[in-house]
Each structure stands twice: as structure tokens, then as C-alpha cells.
Design an enzyme around this catalytic site. Structure first.
Site, mmCIF file in Angstrom:
data_model
loop_
_atom_site.group_PDB
_atom_site.id
_atom_site.type_symbol
_atom_site.label_atom_id
_atom_site.label_comp_id
_atom_site.label_asym_id
_atom_site.label_seq_id
_atom_site.Cartn_x
_atom_site.Cartn_y
_atom_site.Cartn_z
ATOM 1 N N SER A 1 1.412 6.678 2.758
ATOM 2 C CA SER A 1 2.187 7.671 3.515
ATOM 3 C C SER A 1 3.352 8.214 2.701
ATOM 4 O O SER A 1 3.939 7.509 1.879
ATOM 5 C CB SER A 1 2.758 7.038 4.784
ATOM 6 O OG SER A 1 1.729 6.672 5.649
ATOM 7 N N GLU B 1 -1.136 11.857 19.323
ATOM 8 C CA GLU B 1 -1.733 13.196 19.274
ATOM 9 C C GLU B 1 -2.988 13.190 18.403
ATOM 10 O O GLU B 1 -4.028 13.727 18.782
ATOM 11 C CB GLU B 1 -0.712 14.209 18.717
ATOM 12 C CG GLU B 1 0.416 14.554 19.685
ATOM 13 C CD GLU B 1 1.422 13.422 19.888
ATOM 14 O OE1 GLU B 1 1.536 12.534 19.013
ATOM 15 O OE2 GLU B 1 2.083 13.416 20.939
ATOM 16 N N SER C 1 5.247 -1.577 3.998
ATOM 17 C CA SER C 1 5.521 -2.982 4.307
ATOM 18 C C SER C 1 5.451 -3.778 3.016
ATOM 19 O O SER C 1 4.588 -3.515 2.171
ATOM 20 C CB SER C 1 4.465 -3.560 5.247
ATOM 21 O OG SER C 1 4.277 -2.727 6.345
ATOM 22 N N GLU D 1 -8.946 -2.006 6.677
ATOM 23 C CA GLU D 1 -7.759 -2.165 7.516
ATOM 24 C C GLU D 1 -8.192 -2.231 8.966
ATOM 25 O O GLU D 1 -7.764 -3.067 9.735
ATOM 26 C CB GLU D 1 -6.810 -0.991 7.319
ATOM 27 C CG GLU D 1 -5.607 -1.044 8.247
ATOM 28 C CD GLU D 1 -4.639 0.124 8.028
ATOM 29 O OE1 GLU D 1 -3.447 -0.104 8.136
ATOM 30 O OE2 GLU D 1 -5.095 1.244 7.740
ATOM 31 N N GLN E 1 0.842 -1.194 0.000
ATOM 32 C CA GLN E 1 0.000 0.000 0.000
ATOM 33 C C GLN E 1 0.875 1.241 0.000
ATOM 34 O O GLN E 1 1.707 1.413 0.885
ATOM 35 C CB GLN E 1 -0.879 -0.039 1.250
ATOM 36 C CG GLN E 1 -1.690 1.204 1.492
ATOM 37 C CD GLN E 1 -2.189 1.258 2.916
ATOM 38 O OE1 GLN E 1 -3.041 0.484 3.302
ATOM 39 N NE2 GLN E 1 -1.655 2.164 3.709
#
Lengths: 393, 390
Positions: free
Chosen positions: A114, A362, A146, A229, A111
Site C-alpha cells: 500500500s 465500498e 505491519s 493472505e 510487506q
């Protein structure tokens, strides 16, 4: 014949004709696909039987009972995220082309979401996709991927319109990892190991037929992926005293000479917190299964991440000068997601990622505050602006 | 047959029955009407510190003071989880009265003595459950030796702090001619103490030959004391959960209405994140308190461990939630007129009763850490290469 009996019959036929203990894995998993028991809720001809998703358990019991391996363990992104996304959003016969080798694990998937400049703020990503005839041309860099080094296909989210609002200018693709211009490099972590990769894309051509969903609709498609996910993760252990706290108690038991009353109280406090979270996980599962999930399910990630860190910090304090030694920083086992299995010192270093990966603490506290507790959102510097005008850096 | 089957349906941990939900609602509604903040404030500054009529109504009409008393002892034969539901609501409303002394400790102690304890004890239990009489329990924590002595039918000694010590009857652990005994007395010189939490009364008790009746001796007394402390620990934990949830609700409401810098303060991440942490504290407290209630009720876990986990967690978490409540309310949270201080003082008091969080961690360490055997799972790198691959 009712649906459950159909599933049962199909699964039994697979294990009779393709005994998982005798035939190669891919043959067995391919047979599961052909018989419609790879994912029973998918349509017939695409690895399913068009029946309720809950009946997968009927098939799995027979398949795994006969010694079949759960393919999710080998191809987690493929099975957990790619298959449902390709099925729901693929054009023409794309699903028919891609799903069988995915199901058989011949094709591993990864995937590409990011980026170095888009972590918590995923929708701000900058990898560009520019239309060129029947193709798209992709340029950019992805990170924390990954399985990229083994993957044949990737789920890619890229920016197709920098003039649109940030959530509106994204388009979703299936990218061939063997295409020209794709380069994968291991990403070394502070532990010395590399569970993940960086993926660089330079003028990679993707045919428009590999687009998932409409142009500019990538965010919505990505939500399908991420929802899957979420439902494919979860189910932490309900056994008392396992995981990080189990390591700490084990260390305490093994090294009586290092014990002090102060450290004993500290460990008792950590054990108590771990137990409180374990009980909270149990309560969350109980209320989810009775159909009335409460706020208790939302806190697991933020608590367990911080608890892991605190527990390994305790272990290091307990060890004293020994804590300053290390096993081996040599990079080995690239892409093995087993970094946490090293010595205590390595587990301590690995735990620093816990409060970042899978949603930073956060961001998760914002999510708890806004979605669970109903507090108002923060002021945003990026609302109502085209993506290209949003400050980045 | 059908009735038996229903009664024997196993309880499911963390899942409340519809009867328990109705019970919660009934108690909450009564307390909202009869024990609102203004009433609590009036009562806490007057004697005897609670409303005896309301207490009798809770015992009589609602019947919620002795829910776990078995039928053969004249109770309704409910469960500890039922009683914990009620304790949680009492805690949320800061109900003044001998909640801990009578409901949390004295009733469970008498229940533990069983049906062989004689008619006088049975009558006392009945009156406590009905809310027509009150009692307090004066025993040392964690099996220490009592400071009070007994001649057999009188008690001598000074108890410097007894929670709900102004109650009609004191149940006192004392060392008598034949060792440990549990005695009931209506005597003793009771001096009310000025307390941090005005909604939970304490008294100093001087027993100078006070007439007393032996309830139980030896092992029977010791196990009744242990049972009372466990049940009291569960009910105190439930009370702490009720109070903590109430504070979280109050603070959320405030963060959603209070404006500063032209924004609701709940939109600031510093405030939002503290509220998220308060949720964690409340949910952890709730999980441990409920687990302890079910564990004692159904025998599904080591009762001492479950109670100590609940007490260590709830005591600490209620106090932290109460402190955060004051902080997030700002100046108003420090005023006498605001309810925050009432809960803060209750949280501090509850944390000190029936063993501090540290005392319970000590017991957890003794139960979990001291007997732990190494499994070899946790490897330690020694600086010589390749020794740390698990």
C-alpha cells in the site's frame, strides 16, 4: 512408509532432539525446517517433504503438542505470504538462502504494497524501480506496514515501467530492510497508538537476483501473495456473544444504572445481528468444508466491520458523558497490533479503521456485486491507458 | 442393523440431505406448474382464496403438509427441517392457502397433544396432513390469557383477526371452567376480512355458543400452544427466506437487463451496493431460519431464543429486501401488474404475525441481556491516565 508416517516420524525426531521446552525458539524452528516439517508441502531441503499440504496438521499436532510455538504468530507475513511467494517465484538459490532464517523467525518479514496514493487501487502504485546494471534503484513511500520496524526483509511491489498499462508495469522484489536508503517511521493512528509504519525508500539498491518473477509480472506474483493472505486469515470465532458484542453485553451487565428501555432494544437488535452473522459464518464454514461454498462466505468482512462500529457506537451512547473521557494518548508499544484492547473509548476509535483495512466496505460491496452476484463492472477511467497517463491525486 | 444405522445418522446443521434437495425440487416444480403468478393472482381475487385441489395434491400425492408428524400419529416421521424446506418453497411461490394456519400451527399443535388425544383428534390430524380438511389456530401470542371463554362444550367470544380463519376447523384457546383449554370447533360466524396481503386470508370469528370439543386442558394445552408457536415461528421464518431470495433473484435479473444512461443499471455502484446489502439481509435471514429449524429438531439450542432470533431477523430483513426490490425496479415496481407488491405485502404481513420483530427482540433481551453477568472484559477509561490498558 506412507507420507503421513514420514511426516510423523520427522516431527517426532525434531521434538526428541530439540525439545521446544528446553532449546531456544530459533533452534527448534530451525530444526523443524531442516527436518522438512516447517511446511511439509515444500520440497525437501527447503523446509518440506514434498507431501500434501493437508499433512501439516499431522506435524503441527506433534510439534505444538510438545510445546512448540506456531511461528505464524511471530512472523505472520514471513510464514503466511513470503515463504510461498519466494518458493514459487525466487530465482536460483534465493529460496535456499532466505527460507531457513525466515522459518526460524531469525528474519521477520513485512510487506510493502500500500501507498499513500494507492490503497483500494493497489495496482496504481507509484514507487519506482529503475534498472541500473545488475541492480534496481527504488524510490517511493509505502504505508500501513505491519512489523516494518522489526523486519529484516520486505516483499516489495514497485513500478518498473510507467509506460505500460498499470497492471503490466509492476515488478516484485525482496528488499533488505537494512539496505541504505530505507527509513521506517511509526505511523500514529487516531487512537494515539501506532500499530503500523511508514517506509520511505530513497535510492535503495536491490540486486536483480532478488527479483521475484519476470520484469513486468509483479501483479501476478502479488496475487500469489494475496491468495495466501486470504487463506491464512479467516476462521472467526464460532462462540456466541464474543468480540465487540460481548463487550457491549458486558458493559450492559456491569452498569445497570445506565440502562433505559430504548437502549435495551437497541442492544437486543445489535445482538441479534451479531448472532445472525455468527450463524452465517458457521454456515459458510460448513459449506466450505463440504466443498460447495455459497455466497454466504463473502459477506463476513463487510458485515463484521460495520457491526463492530455500530456496537461501539452503542457503547459510547450507553456511557453518556463518560464516553468523552479517554485513557491515554501517549504513544506506547509501537508496532504492537493490540490497539483494540484498550478501554471502550479506544476500541470505539479503533473500529473506524475496520471498514477501511483489508478492503474498504465500498470495494467489498463492488466485489460482492460483481463476483458473487454477477453484476456488470463500473465504467473505468483507467482502462486502456498507460499508467503514466492515468490521473492521480 | 444397517437400516437403523442410516436412520440414526445425526443431522448436520446447515447441510441438507439429498432427499431434502429432491423434496425442494419436487415442490418447486409442482408450484411452478400449478401456482404461477397468474394463478396466484386469480386465486387471490376469488373464493376461497386458494385451490383446494392443489392443496389436496400437496397433502396426498406429494405428502408435504405434515412432514414432521411422527409415524405413530399417522405421519411419515420426517423432520422439521424437511417441513422448513417446503415452507421456503411455499414462500417463494406465495402459495395461497392455509399454510400458516394448518401447516404452521394447527398440525404442530395436534402433534404436541400426542397419541393420547383420542380417535377424533387423530382423524382430524390425518385429514389435515392429507390436505382434505383445513384448520386454523387462534391463540394469544407469548402466553397471554385468551379472550375466548368456554362452558366446556361451547365457546363464547370474538376473535377479531384469525389467519386462515375460514378453515374447516378452528383450534381455539379458551378459558373454561377448569382454566386454560384448547378446543376444536367447526362453528362460529366467520366473516372474511379485506387484507393487505390478498394471498393470505384472515377472518373475524364470532363465537356465540359455538359447539366445541375439548382437545386438551391445563399444562398439556399450554405446552401444545407453546410448541405450535415455536414451530410456526420456524416455518414462517423459512417462508420469509423463500420470499426474500425470490426477490433478490428478481432484482438481480432486472439490474442485469435494465438499461439507463446506456448502461445496465447494475453497473452503477448505488444499485450494486444496495444489491450487496440485500444479499446480506437474505443470508442472515437464511442462517437464522435454518438454525432455528435444526435447533428445534435436534435440541441443540434454546428453542425460544433460536426462534426469536429467526423471527426478529427474518421479519425485518424480508421487509427491507421487499422495499429495496420496489426501489431498484423503479416505477414498474410500484405498478399493480408487477409481482413486487405481492411480495411486499406478504413481507409486511408475515412480519406482523406470531410476534413483531420488536416483540421478539424483547424476548431476546429478556433471555440474553437481563440475566447477563459482568465479566470485567470491557474496561472504560475514566480520564485518569493508564486505567484503560486491558
Amino acid at each position: 512408509m506412507d507420507d503421513s508416517a514420514r511426516v510423523e516420524k520427522a516431527a517426532r525426531q525434531v521434538v526428541e532432539e530439540h525439545d521446544p521446552k528446553k532449546v531456544p525458539l530459533r533452534e527448534f524452528l530451525g530444526a523443524c525446517y531442516d527436518a522438512g516439517v516447517a511446511w511439509v508441502h515444500f520440497p525437501e531441503g527447503l523446509g518440506g517433504l514434498g507431501v500434501s499440504r493437508g499433512l501439516q496438521a499431522v506435524a503441527d499436532e506433534i510439534l505444538q503438542g510438545a510445546g512448540g510455538i506456531n511461528p505464524f504468530a511471530i512472523n505472520p507475513i514471513g510464514h503466511g505470504m513470503a515463504a510461498p511467494t519466494v518458493l514459487e517465484h525466487g530465482q536460483g538459490d534465493l529460496a535456499a538462502q532466505l527460507l531457513r532464517p525466515l522459518a526460524s523467525t531469525e528474519h521477520i518479514w513485512c510487506q510493502l504494497f500500500s501507498e499513500p496514493g494507492a490503497g483500494s487501487d493497489l495496482a496504481g502504485l507509484a514507487t519506482s524501480a529503475v534498472r541500473d546494471g545488475d541492480d534496481w534503484v527504488v524510490n517511493g513511500q509505502k504505508v500501513w506496514t505491519s512489523l516494518a520496524h522489526r523486519a529484516r526483509y520486505a516483499l516489495l511491489l514497485a513500478r518498473s515501467d510507467p509506460d505500460a498499462f498499470k497492471h503490466k508495469g509492476l515488478t516484485y522484489f525482496v528488499m533488505d530492510m537494512q539496505a541504505e536508503g530505507v527509513e521506517t517511521r511509526p505511523l500514529r493512528q487516531m487512537t494515539g497508538q501506532a500499530e503500523f509504519n511508514e517506509v520511505y525508500m530513497s535510492d535503495v539498491r536491490i540486486p536483480d537476483s532478488h527479483r521475484l518473477g519476470a520484469v513486468g509480472d509483479g501483479w501476478r506474483v502479488a496475487m500469489t501473495t494475496l491468495m495466501n493472505e486470504r487463506s491464512s486469515i479467516g476462521g472467526t470465532s464460532s462462540v456466541r456473544g464474543v468480540g465487540a458484542i460481548g463487550d457491549a453485553v458486558d458493559l450492559w451487565a456491569a452498569r445497570p444504572e445506565l440502562r433505559t428501555p430504548v437502549l435495551r432494544d437497541k442492544l437486543a437488535a445489535l445482538w441479534t445481528r451479531a448472532e445472525a452473522q455468527r450463524l452465517t459464518d458457521q454456515r459458510a464454514r460448513r459449506s466450505a468444508s463440504t466443498g460447495s461454498p455459497g455466497p454466504e462466505g463473502s459477506i463476513a468482512k463487510v458485515v463484521s466491520a460495520e457491526l463492530n462500529q455500530a456496537v461501539y457506537e452503542f457503547c459510547m451512547e450507553f456511557l453518556g458523558p463518560e464516553a468523552t473521557l479517554y485513557g491515554d494518548y501517549t504513544l506506547r508499544d509501537i508496532g504492537r497490533m493490540e490497539d483494540y484492547r484498550g478501554g471502550i473509548q479506544q476500541r470505539f476509535l479503533r473500529a473506524r479503521a475496520n471498514t477501511i483495512e483489508g478492503g474498504t466496505s465500498e470495494v467489498l460491496r463492488n466485489v460482492i456485486g460483481e463476483r458473487v452476484l454477477g453484476l456488470p463492472g463500473d465504467l473505468r477511467a483507467d482502462s486502456g491507458k498507460p499508467w503514466k497517463e492515468i490521473p492521480r491525486g | 442393523m444397517a437400516d437403523t444405522a442410516v436412520e440414526e445418522a445425526p443431522s448436520i446443521e446447515f447441510v441438507f440431505t439429498s432427499e431434502q434437495k429432491d423434496l425442494r425440487k419436487a415442490v418447486r416444480e409442482l408450484l411452478a406448474a400449478r401456482s404461477d403468478e397468474a394463478t396466484v393472482r386469480t386465486l387471490m381475487e376469488s373464493d376461497p382464496g386458494h385451490d383446494p385441489q392443489l392443496w389436496a395434491r400437496l397433502g396426498g400425492e406429494l405428502g408435504v403438509l405434515g412432514l414432521a408428524v411422527p409415524e405413530e400419529l399417522g405421519g411419515v416421521g420426517g423432520t422439521l427441517v424437511d417441513q422448513a424446506v417446503v415452507a421456503e418453497e411455499f414462500g417463494a411461490a406465495l402459495l395461497p392457502g392455509p399454510v400458516l394456519g394448518t401447516v404452521g400451527l394447527a398440525i404442530p399443535a395436534l402433534v404436541a397433544l400426542g397419541s393420547g388425544a383420542g380417535p377424533e383428534t387423530a382423524a382430524l390430524l390425518e385429514a389435515l396432513v392429507a390436505g382434505t380438511r383445513t384448520a386454523a389456530l387462534a391463540v394469544p401470542d407469548f402466553g397471554a390469557a385468551p379472550s375466548v371463554t368456554s362452558t366446556g362444550d361451547t365457546l363464547n367470544g370474538t376473535l377479531s383477526q384469525v389467519v386462515d380463519g375460514g378453515a374447516d376447523v378452528l383450534i381455539v384457546a379458551a378459558t373454561g371452567p377448569d382454566g386454560l383449554g384448547l378446543y376444536a370447533t367447526e362453528g362460529g360466524e366467520r366473516s372474511p376480512l379485506s387484507t393487505l396481503d390478498q394471498t393470505r386470508r384472515q377472518a373475524r370469528v364470532v363465537l356465540d355458543g359455538a359447539p366445541a370439543r375439548l382437545l386438551a386442558a391445563g399444562d398439556t394445552a399450554a405446552s401444545a400452544i407453546a410448541h405450535a408457536l415455536r414451530v410456526g415461528g420456524v416455518l414462517l421464518a423459512a417462508e420469509q427466506v423463500g420470499g426474500a431470495q425470490k426477490l433478490l433473484d428478481m432484482t438481480l435479473a432486472y439490474a442485469n437487463t435494465r438499461l439507463q444512461f446506456g448502461r445496465k443499471i447494475g453497473s452503477f455502484q448505488a444499485v450494486k451496493h444496495r444489491l450487496a446489502d440485500m444479499l446480506v439481509l437474505v443470508e442472515h435471514a437464511r442462517s437464522t431460519a435454518y438454525h432455528a429449524a435444526w435447533a428445534l429438531q435436534d435440541g441443540t439450542d434454546d428453542p425460544d431464543l433460536a426462534v426469536s432470533v429467526a423471527q426478529a431477523t427474518c421479519s425485518e430483513n424480508y421487509q427491507r429486501v421487499a422495499a429495496d426490490t420496489i426501489q431498484l425496479h423503479g416505477g414498474i415496481g410500484f405498478t399493480w401488474e408487477h409481482a413486487t407488491h405481492l411480495y411486499f405485502k406478504r413481507a409486511v404481513t408475515d412480519a406482523a404475525l406470531l410476534g413483531s420483530a420488536a416483540a421478539h427482540r424483547e424476548r431476546i433481551a429478556a433471555l440474553v441481556l437481563d440475566p447477563a453477568e459482568p465479566t470485567g472484559r470491557a474496561t472504560v477509561a475514566n480520564g485518569v491516565h493508564m486505567t484503560d490498558q486491558g
